[in-house]
Scaffold this motif. Structure first.
Motif, PDB file in Angstrom:
ATOM      1  N   VAL A  26       0.778  -1.176   0.113  1.00 46.25           N
ATOM      2  CA  VAL A  26      -0.071  -0.075   0.052  1.00 46.25           C
ATOM      3  C   VAL A  26       1.031   1.189  -0.107  1.00 46.25           C
ATOM      4  CG1 VAL A  26      -1.765   1.241   1.248  1.00 46.25           C
ATOM      5  CG2 VAL A  26      -1.999  -1.170   1.368  1.00 46.25           C
ATOM      6  N   ARG A  27       0.756   1.877  -1.086  1.00 44.73           N
ATOM      7  CA  ARG A  27       1.664   3.198  -1.083  1.00 44.73           C
ATOM      8  C   ARG A  27       0.980   4.075   0.185  1.00 44.73           C
ATOM      9  NH1 ARG A  27       4.574   5.176  -4.861  1.00 44.73           N
ATOM     10  NH2 ARG A  27       3.657   3.658  -6.407  1.00 44.73           N
ATOM     11  N   GLN A  28       1.894   4.716   0.798  1.00 41.84           N
ATOM     12  CA  GLN A  28       1.665   5.640   1.832  1.00 41.84           C
ATOM     13  C   GLN A  28       0.957   6.706   1.598  1.00 41.84           C
ATOM     14  OE1 GLN A  28       4.782   6.596   4.628  1.00 41.84           O
ATOM     15  NE2 GLN A  28       3.431   8.234   5.360  1.00 41.84           N
ATOM     16  N   PRO A  29      -0.269   6.988   1.907  1.00 41.15           N
ATOM     17  CA  PRO A  29      -1.250   8.202   1.683  1.00 41.15           C
ATOM     18  C   PRO A  29      -0.812   9.200   1.921  1.00 41.15           C
ATOM     19  CG  PRO A  29      -2.679   6.531   2.707  1.00 41.15           C
ATOM     20  CD  PRO A  29      -0.923   6.067   2.934  1.00 41.15           C
ATOM     21  N   GLU A  34      -6.554  10.495   0.192  1.00 38.34           N
ATOM     22  CA  GLU A  34      -5.914   9.136  -0.337  1.00 38.34           C
ATOM     23  C   GLU A  34      -6.142   8.028   0.469  1.00 38.34           C
ATOM     24  OE1 GLU A  34      -1.923   9.841  -1.538  1.00 38.34           O
ATOM     25  OE2 GLU A  34      -2.260  11.311  -2.925  1.00 38.34           O
ATOM     26  N   LEU A  35      -6.138   8.272   1.806  1.00 38.56           N
ATOM     27  CA  LEU A  35      -6.278   6.953   2.702  1.00 38.56           C
ATOM     28  C   LEU A  35      -7.755   6.634   2.426  1.00 38.56           C
ATOM     29  CD1 LEU A  35      -5.409   5.368   5.097  1.00 38.56           C
ATOM     30  CD2 LEU A  35      -6.281   7.209   6.664  1.00 38.56           C
ATOM     31  N   CYS A  38      -7.486   4.238  -0.544  1.00 39.07           N
ATOM     32  CA  CYS A  38      -6.635   3.117  -0.030  1.00 39.07           C
ATOM     33  C   CYS A  38      -7.746   2.053   0.493  1.00 39.07           C
ATOM     34  CB  CYS A  38      -5.628   3.151   0.530  1.00 39.07           C
ATOM     35  SG  CYS A  38      -4.112   4.092  -0.286  1.00 39.07           S
ATOM     36  N   ASP A  41     -10.369   0.600  -1.993  1.00 41.21           N
ATOM     37  CA  ASP A  41      -9.778  -0.250  -2.664  1.00 41.21           C
ATOM     38  C   ASP A  41      -9.487  -1.602  -2.106  1.00 41.21           C
ATOM     39  OD1 ASP A  41      -9.551   1.517  -4.879  1.00 41.21           O
ATOM     40  OD2 ASP A  41      -7.515   1.880  -4.512  1.00 41.21           O
ATOM     41  N   ILE A  42      -9.030  -1.661  -0.909  1.00 38.60           N
ATOM     42  CA  ILE A  42      -8.611  -2.847  -0.144  1.00 38.60           C
ATOM     43  C   ILE A  42     -10.140  -3.664   0.147  1.00 38.60           C
ATOM     44  CG2 ILE A  42      -7.538  -3.698   2.128  1.00 38.60           C
ATOM     45  CD1 ILE A  42      -5.528  -1.534   1.839  1.00 38.60           C
ATOM     46  N   THR A  49      -3.851  -1.407  -8.312  1.00 39.90           N
ATOM     47  CA  THR A  49      -4.127   0.125  -8.639  1.00 39.90           C
ATOM     48  C   THR A  49      -2.907   0.758  -8.312  1.00 39.90           C
ATOM     49  OG1 THR A  49      -4.645   0.699  -6.459  1.00 39.90           O
ATOM     50  CG2 THR A  49      -6.656   0.158  -7.690  1.00 39.90           C
ATOM     51  N   ARG A  51      -2.255   2.567  -6.115  1.00 38.31           N
ATOM     52  CA  ARG A  51      -2.141   2.743  -4.633  1.00 38.31           C
ATOM     53  C   ARG A  51      -2.138   1.517  -3.829  1.00 38.31           C
ATOM     54  NH1 ARG A  51      -5.803   5.766  -6.764  1.00 38.31           N
ATOM     55  NH2 ARG A  51      -7.433   4.092  -6.400  1.00 38.31           N
ATOM     56  N   VAL A  52      -2.560   0.473  -4.457  1.00 39.82           N
ATOM     57  CA  VAL A  52      -2.697  -0.819  -3.704  1.00 39.82           C
ATOM     58  C   VAL A  52      -2.323  -2.026  -4.886  1.00 39.82           C
ATOM     59  CG1 VAL A  52      -4.102  -2.554  -2.657  1.00 39.82           C
ATOM     60  CG2 VAL A  52      -4.528  -0.061  -2.216  1.00 39.82           C
TER      61      VAL A  52
END
Length: 96
Positions: A26-29, A34-35, A38, A41-42, A49, A51-52
């Motif tokens: 997971v790319r740090q929001p 953005e969090l 994420c 998405d999860i 994506t 982000r994930v």
């Protein structure tokens, strides 16, 4: 097939005896918006994506710019700037 008892991974993508790790990156929001994306998405199992990402691999390496406290399944693993994790498929035979 779950992460921390909360996130469910697709059952057809996970086999406990295949010698592969399921790696959820997971790319740090950068902010709350953005969090939220994420987390969404999860929870929707949207793991492909920007982000994930869900990977399946028998070996993975991490490199850090500065020392990072590392744990392995909750156990203290020390402080490192690089870590390699290898799945030793069928390395131990268990007799019952």
């Amino acid at each position: 097939t779950s992460v921390a008892g909360i996130v469910k991974l697709p059952a057809n993508d996970v086999a406990l005896d295949d010698g592969l790790f399921e790696v959820l990156l997971v790319r740090q929001p950068k902010n709350a918006a953005e969090l939220s994306v994420c987390v969404s998405d999860i929870l929707k199992q949207n793991f492909n994506t920007d982000r994930v990402t869900l990977l399946h691999t028998h070996r993975i390496s991490f490199e850090f710019d500065s020392p990072v406290q590392w744990t392995c399944d909750g156990e203290n693993g020390g402080v490192h700037t690089s870590v390699e994790v290898v799945n030793c498929h069928k390395a131990v035979k268990i007799f019952v």
